[in-house]
Design a protein around this motif. Sequence first.
Motif, PDB file in Angstrom:
ATOM      1  N   ASN A  74       0.692  -1.241  -0.066  1.00  0.00           N
ATOM      2  CA  ASN A  74       0.038  -0.164   0.023  1.00  0.00           C
ATOM      3  C   ASN A  74       0.771   1.214  -0.013  1.00  0.00           C
ATOM      4  N   ASP A  75       2.054   1.302  -0.622  1.00  0.00           N
ATOM      5  CA  ASP A  75       2.800   2.460  -0.533  1.00  0.00           C
ATOM      6  C   ASP A  75       3.286   3.081  -1.685  1.00  0.00           C
ATOM      7  N   SER A  76       2.659   2.623  -2.783  1.00  0.00           N
ATOM      8  CA  SER A  76       2.980   3.310  -4.439  1.00  0.00           C
ATOM      9  C   SER A  76       2.215   4.509  -4.706  1.00  0.00           C
ATOM     10  N   LEU A  77       2.686   5.218  -5.231  1.00  0.00           N
ATOM     11  CA  LEU A  77       2.102   6.321  -5.878  1.00  0.00           C
ATOM     12  C   LEU A  77       1.627   6.360  -7.471  1.00  0.00           C
ATOM     13  N   GLY A  78       0.803   7.178  -7.788  1.00  0.00           N
ATOM     14  CA  GLY A  78       0.332   7.267  -9.238  1.00  0.00           C
ATOM     15  C   GLY A  78      -0.745   6.129  -9.635  1.00  0.00           C
ATOM     16  N   GLY A  79      -1.214   5.313  -8.437  1.00  0.00           N
ATOM     17  CA  GLY A  79      -1.989   4.347  -8.828  1.00  0.00           C
ATOM     18  C   GLY A  79      -1.665   2.989  -8.540  1.00  0.00           C
ATOM     19  N   PRO A  80      -2.088   2.360  -7.455  1.00  0.00           N
ATOM     20  CA  PRO A  80      -1.382   1.143  -7.109  1.00  0.00           C
ATOM     21  C   PRO A  80      -1.676  -0.138  -8.191  1.00  0.00           C
ATOM     22  N   GLU A  81      -2.696   0.109  -8.826  1.00  0.00           N
ATOM     23  CA  GLU A  81      -3.122  -0.817  -9.901  1.00  0.00           C
ATOM     24  C   GLU A  81      -2.016  -0.694 -11.029  1.00  0.00           C
TER      25      GLU A  81
ATOM     26  N   PHE B 109       1.524   0.722 -10.261  1.00  0.00           N
ATOM     27  CA  PHE B 109       2.759   1.114 -10.035  1.00  0.00           C
ATOM     28  C   PHE B 109       3.171   0.083  -8.819  1.00  0.00           C
ATOM     29  N   GLU B 110       2.422  -0.441  -8.159  1.00  0.00           N
ATOM     30  CA  GLU B 110       2.803  -1.135  -6.779  1.00  0.00           C
ATOM     31  C   GLU B 110       3.669  -2.409  -7.034  1.00  0.00           C
ATOM     32  N   LEU B 111       4.685  -2.451  -6.260  1.00  0.00           N
ATOM     33  CA  LEU B 111       5.816  -3.319  -6.256  1.00  0.00           C
ATOM     34  C   LEU B 111       5.804  -4.000  -4.943  1.00  0.00           C
ATOM     35  N   HIS B 112       5.385  -5.327  -5.180  1.00  0.00           N
ATOM     36  CA  HIS B 112       5.143  -6.202  -3.810  1.00  0.00           C
ATOM     37  C   HIS B 112       6.407  -6.832  -3.556  1.00  0.00           C
ATOM     38  N   GLY B 113       7.579  -6.996  -4.278  1.00  0.00           N
ATOM     39  CA  GLY B 113       8.829  -7.630  -3.430  1.00  0.00           C
ATOM     40  C   GLY B 113       9.496  -8.333  -4.826  1.00  0.00           C
ATOM     41  N   MET B 114      10.767  -8.668  -4.195  1.00  0.00           N
ATOM     42  CA  MET B 114      11.714  -9.107  -5.126  1.00  0.00           C
ATOM     43  C   MET B 114      12.239 -10.396  -4.387  1.00  0.00           C
ATOM     44  N   ALA B 115      12.787 -11.365  -5.196  1.00  0.00           N
ATOM     45  CA  ALA B 115      13.557 -12.674  -4.730  1.00  0.00           C
ATOM     46  C   ALA B 115      14.791 -12.836  -5.310  1.00  0.00           C
TER      47      ALA B 115
ATOM     48  N   THR C  33      -2.013   9.838   1.885  1.00  0.00           N
ATOM     49  CA  THR C  33      -2.405   8.316   2.444  1.00  0.00           C
ATOM     50  C   THR C  33      -2.412   8.218   3.946  1.00  0.00           C
ATOM     51  N   GLY C  34      -1.347   9.018   4.498  1.00  0.00           N
ATOM     52  CA  GLY C  34      -1.212   8.972   5.815  1.00  0.00           C
ATOM     53  C   GLY C  34      -0.149   7.548   6.294  1.00  0.00           C
TER      54      GLY C  34
ATOM     55  N   LEU D  80       6.055 -18.034  -5.361  1.00  0.00           N
ATOM     56  CA  LEU D  80       5.341 -16.636  -5.333  1.00  0.00           C
ATOM     57  C   LEU D  80       4.451 -16.605  -4.120  1.00  0.00           C
ATOM     58  N   GLY D  81       3.938 -17.511  -3.812  1.00  0.00           N
ATOM     59  CA  GLY D  81       3.158 -17.562  -2.186  1.00  0.00           C
ATOM     60  C   GLY D  81       3.824 -16.904  -1.270  1.00  0.00           C
ATOM     61  N   GLU D  82       5.100 -16.867  -1.280  1.00  0.00           N
ATOM     62  CA  GLU D  82       6.036 -16.421  -0.058  1.00  0.00           C
ATOM     63  C   GLU D  82       5.742 -14.717   0.435  1.00  0.00           C
ATOM     64  N   PHE D  83       5.224 -14.136  -0.959  1.00  0.00           N
ATOM     65  CA  PHE D  83       4.723 -12.840  -0.643  1.00  0.00           C
ATOM     66  C   PHE D  83       3.514 -12.668  -0.358  1.00  0.00           C
ATOM     67  N   PRO D  84       3.256 -11.834   0.729  1.00  0.00           N
ATOM     68  CA  PRO D  84       1.685 -11.753   1.373  1.00  0.00           C
ATOM     69  C   PRO D  84       0.721 -11.232   0.351  1.00  0.00           C
ATOM     70  N   ALA D  85       1.424 -10.584  -0.603  1.00  0.00           N
ATOM     71  CA  ALA D  85       0.337  -9.929  -1.757  1.00  0.00           C
ATOM     72  C   ALA D  85       1.197 -10.008  -3.010  1.00  0.00           C
TER      73      ALA D  85
END
Length: 303
Positions: free
Chosen positions: A43-50, A52-58, A169-170, A229-234
């Motif tokens: 929940n920490d992206s700007l410009g539209g989470p749909e 630019f949201e980056l959930h992680g990297m392995a 967003t706070g 992929l399931g290791e990431f919560p989202a």
Amino acid sequence: MNIFKTAILFSAAATILLGITTEQTAVAGTLKLDWNYTIDPSNDSLGGPEKFELHGMALKDDWAANTIWVAITANMPLTGIDTGNPYEGMTVSNGNIGWGDLFFDFSGNNSYQNANDSGSLFGIRFAPNNDSKAPETGVYSGVKATSVVTENAGWWNLHNQNSGLNRRTGVESGMGDLAWNDPYYGIYTTPTTFENSANHIPNIIASGNKIGDITMVGDAELAAAGFALGEFPARGKHTIGFKFDKSLLPIGRYTATLLQECNNDPLAAIGATAVPEPSSILATMLGFGAFGVWRKRKQKLAT
């Protein structure tokens, strides 16, 4: 391999990995089946989470195959987002906001700026159509990076991105294994302006020497290599995977930085590459010794 050389490798590997265990780094990830998962808030992206949201990297240091594997889960595809120009009233020079390049810092100086200024970074261009000055995809050494945020309707640096996110967003911005204001990022965590480009976060390769290629890989090949992929919560809409020859990177501890061209959702990962031989001896020593301690430390700090 003679006993003397084996002893040297033993000592070098132990020194590197025991040194890693002394670091007190707050991380947000897990280690499983040799994959080092760095988890970013969803929940920490700007410009539209749909978009630019980056959930992680392995990342996986695959000794047996002499290969480094990288997997990114995000809502932005490999080829970026076609935004047109302008986008939300701001300039996007080529009508597309895409991925920056991936940077590895093995310098040990604990400063992204110093590593960049000294040309000590290793850079991976993996997106074929981004704004990188690297002529083609691949692995580059002696890298100096530059910023293209102002050409991509972007947030100038980490302070600017966090301030914008918090104001709207706070929420406080997350960066995976490091906080957005970690001292490693120095001047890029301080207030800046559009005109003060010296404080803009470098996110693409400006110059460097190509030392090898990367190979893009799909979901099936990642899964066969142990990626889950399931290791990431989202999870994001897209999984971007690639691999390259392990020998292209140094041995030791690194800080990896992944930024989009717009700096809408930055990510940092802490990890290490290790000596791959003699495999049978090191697997025993490191599996039950220093490397195991480092893994447990990361798993504990991630909870």
